[in-house]
Design a protein around this motif. Structure first.
Motif, mmCIF file in Angstrom:
data_model
loop_
_atom_site.group_PDB
_atom_site.id
_atom_site.type_symbol
_atom_site.label_atom_id
_atom_site.label_comp_id
_atom_site.label_asym_id
_atom_site.label_seq_id
_atom_site.Cartn_x
_atom_site.Cartn_y
_atom_site.Cartn_z
ATOM 1 N N UNK A 183 -34.673 -44.470 23.078
ATOM 2 C CA UNK A 183 -35.684 -44.678 22.056
ATOM 3 C C UNK A 183 -35.115 -45.293 20.781
ATOM 4 N N UNK A 184 -33.808 -45.591 20.750
ATOM 5 C CA UNK A 184 -33.215 -46.192 19.568
ATOM 6 C C UNK A 184 -33.384 -45.277 18.369
ATOM 7 N N UNK A 185 -33.648 -45.859 17.223
ATOM 8 C CA UNK A 185 -33.785 -45.077 15.999
ATOM 9 C C UNK A 185 -35.087 -44.280 15.990
ATOM 10 N N UNK A 186 -35.983 -44.662 16.883
ATOM 11 C CA UNK A 186 -37.311 -44.066 16.873
ATOM 12 C C UNK A 186 -37.284 -42.597 17.245
ATOM 13 N N UNK A 187 -36.346 -42.220 18.109
ATOM 14 C CA UNK A 187 -36.345 -40.871 18.633
ATOM 15 C C UNK A 187 -35.082 -40.149 18.215
ATOM 16 N N UNK A 188 -35.224 -39.252 17.271
ATOM 17 C CA UNK A 188 -34.088 -38.457 16.857
ATOM 18 C C UNK A 188 -34.357 -37.049 17.366
ATOM 19 N N UNK A 189 -33.766 -36.716 18.481
ATOM 20 C CA UNK A 189 -34.119 -35.461 19.130
ATOM 21 C C UNK A 189 -33.631 -34.267 18.318
ATOM 22 N N UNK A 201 -48.061 -25.901 13.217
ATOM 23 C CA UNK A 201 -47.643 -27.300 13.098
ATOM 24 C C UNK A 201 -48.051 -27.899 11.751
ATOM 25 N N UNK A 202 -49.322 -27.781 11.408
ATOM 26 C CA UNK A 202 -49.792 -28.425 10.181
ATOM 27 C C UNK A 202 -49.172 -27.779 8.951
ATOM 28 N N UNK A 203 -48.962 -26.466 9.058
ATOM 29 C CA UNK A 203 -48.389 -25.749 7.914
ATOM 30 C C UNK A 203 -46.953 -26.215 7.670
ATOM 31 N N UNK A 204 -46.229 -26.462 8.754
ATOM 32 C CA UNK A 204 -44.810 -26.779 8.599
ATOM 33 C C UNK A 204 -44.535 -28.275 8.528
ATOM 34 N N UNK A 205 -45.517 -29.082 8.931
ATOM 35 C CA UNK A 205 -45.253 -30.514 8.967
ATOM 36 C C UNK A 205 -45.401 -31.109 7.572
ATOM 37 N N UNK A 206 -44.288 -31.498 7.016
ATOM 38 C CA UNK A 206 -44.325 -32.161 5.721
ATOM 39 C C UNK A 206 -43.167 -33.143 5.694
ATOM 40 N N UNK A 207 -43.491 -34.414 5.936
ATOM 41 C CA UNK A 207 -42.427 -35.417 6.004
ATOM 42 C C UNK A 207 -42.004 -35.847 4.596
ATOM 43 N N UNK A 208 -42.803 -35.499 3.587
ATOM 44 C CA UNK A 208 -42.473 -35.937 2.238
ATOM 45 C C UNK A 208 -42.841 -37.397 2.004
ATOM 46 N N UNK A 209 -43.511 -38.029 2.956
ATOM 47 C CA UNK A 209 -43.874 -39.445 2.816
ATOM 48 C C UNK A 209 -45.371 -39.575 2.561
ATOM 49 N N UNK A 210 -45.728 -40.625 1.795
ATOM 50 C CA UNK A 210 -47.152 -40.903 1.634
ATOM 51 C C UNK A 210 -47.662 -41.574 2.902
ATOM 52 N N UNK A 211 -48.985 -41.744 3.009
ATOM 53 C CA UNK A 211 -49.554 -42.365 4.201
ATOM 54 C C UNK A 211 -49.036 -43.788 4.372
ATOM 55 N N UNK A 212 -48.956 -44.542 3.231
ATOM 56 C CA UNK A 212 -48.472 -45.933 3.303
ATOM 57 C C UNK A 212 -47.027 -45.946 3.803
ATOM 58 N N UNK A 213 -46.226 -45.015 3.269
ATOM 59 C CA UNK A 213 -44.811 -44.969 3.682
ATOM 60 C C UNK A 213 -44.685 -44.608 5.164
ATOM 61 N N UNK A 214 -45.566 -43.707 5.605
ATOM 62 C CA UNK A 214 -45.530 -43.330 7.013
ATOM 63 C C UNK A 214 -45.866 -44.520 7.920
ATOM 64 N N UNK A 215 -46.886 -45.335 7.476
ATOM 65 C CA UNK A 215 -47.262 -46.512 8.259
ATOM 66 C C UNK A 215 -46.118 -47.524 8.295
ATOM 67 N N UNK A 216 -45.453 -47.686 7.132
ATOM 68 C CA UNK A 216 -44.308 -48.618 7.089
ATOM 69 C C UNK A 216 -43.194 -48.129 8.019
ATOM 70 N N UNK A 218 -43.577 -46.301 10.611
ATOM 71 C CA UNK A 218 -44.009 -46.488 12.004
ATOM 72 C C UNK A 218 -43.784 -47.929 12.450
ATOM 73 N N UNK A 219 -44.117 -48.881 11.535
ATOM 74 C CA UNK A 219 -43.937 -50.304 11.865
ATOM 75 C C UNK A 219 -42.453 -50.599 12.109
ATOM 76 N N UNK A 220 -41.604 -50.025 11.215
ATOM 77 C CA UNK A 220 -40.157 -50.209 11.370
ATOM 78 C C UNK A 220 -39.697 -49.651 12.717
ATOM 79 N N UNK A 221 -40.183 -48.444 13.033
ATOM 80 C CA UNK A 221 -39.783 -47.804 14.293
ATOM 81 C C UNK A 221 -40.229 -48.615 15.499
ATOM 82 N N UNK A 222 -41.450 -49.179 15.411
ATOM 83 C CA UNK A 222 -41.949 -49.988 16.526
ATOM 84 C C UNK A 222 -41.075 -51.217 16.736
ATOM 85 N N UNK A 223 -40.617 -51.824 15.602
ATOM 86 C CA UNK A 223 -39.763 -53.015 15.724
ATOM 87 C C UNK A 223 -38.432 -52.653 16.351
#
Ligand code: SF4
Ligand code: SF4
Length: 232
Positions: A183-189, A201-216, A218-223
């Motif tokens: 999975x390259x950089x996309x998958x950090x097990x 899950x929702x209580x603990x999930x906090x990436x610290x990123x805004x929605x725009x940053x998350x989309x960026x 994701x785009x980086x990971x897809x590339x």
């Protein structure tokens, strides 16, 4: 009208003198002795080469981590990692896996298999169960020494399938390495993801990123994924 073909009597075969691709054997070839001596010489040479055979079952082979032996359930801190999602049973080509899910509200994992069975007469050691398991809860072990005297004995229940994760370290490390490359950089097990709860899950999930940053991200990971040799 063409004459009907006589299927009992082929028109050309290697015994036919007129067969155009048949080669005449030389005098030496007709003797067969040179070929016999060549074979004897080859056998003699092998006698002085290092031995590669094992005296099984007194001597056991230790397979490398890539080996796919019988599938086992990973036991983590005294209980199975499995959350009884059923993916492995769904992916199993010969339908060798059966299970029944149950719930335990006191357990952070919430779900567990009430029973989990693998019919080892059906298993073809394909490893699909290991591939699809989201919890790294079922893996292929090094165990190839599988013997049973009845059909009932060939059905491994949860207790027989459970193996402590410490004993499976080599395979788990191999899988981690392989999946991260896949999975390259996309998958950090992350091992801590194995034991989780949908409830938390929702209580603990906090990436610290805004929605725009998350989309960026994701785009980086897809590339990265598209450039990976595994994606080709
Ligand atoms: S290794 Fe293949 S055949 Fe065996 S239990 Fe897993 S998915 Fe089924
Ligand atoms: S072993 Fe993995 S894939 Fe199979 S039911 Fe358990 S968690 Fe799901």
């Amino acid at each position: 009208m063409a004459a009907p073909q006589n299927l009992e009597q082929p028109r050309a075969n290697t015994l036919n003198e007129n067969f155009e691709r048949e080669r005449e054997l030389s005098f030496l070839e007709n003797l067969y002795l040179p070929e016999i001596f060549k074979a004897l010489w080859y056998t003699l040479k092998q006698m002085f080469l290092p031995k590669v055979t094992l005296r099984y079952p007194e001597e056991k082979w230790d397979p490398p981590a890539i080996f796919r032996g019988r599938p086992v359930l990973v036991e983590d801190e005294g209980k199975e990692r499995c959350v009884a999602c059923g993916l492995c049973a769904r992916a199993c080509p010969p339908l060798a896996i059966s299970m029944q899910a149950n719930e335990d509200s006191d357990d952070p994992k919430e779900r567990y298999p009430d029973f989990f069975e693998i019919n080892m007469l059906r298993c073809i050691y394909c490893g699909y169960c290991e591939e699809v398991c989201p919890e790294e809860a079922i893996v292929m072990s090094k165990d190839y020494d599988i013997v049973f005297e009845s059909r009932e004995e060939a059905i491994y229940d949860k207790q027989r399938l459970l193996v402590p994760k410490e004993d499976l370290k080599e395979r788990l490390d191999f899988l981690r390495n392989y999946r991260n490359r896949q999975f390259g950089q996309f998958w950090d097990f992350q091992e801590e993801n194995n034991i989780h709860s949908v409830r938390d899950r929702d209580r603990e999930f906090n990436s610290g990123l805004s929605l725009v940053e998350m989309l960026e991200q994701q785009e980086h990971n897809d590339n990265v994924e598209a450039e990976s040799p595994w994606a080709r």
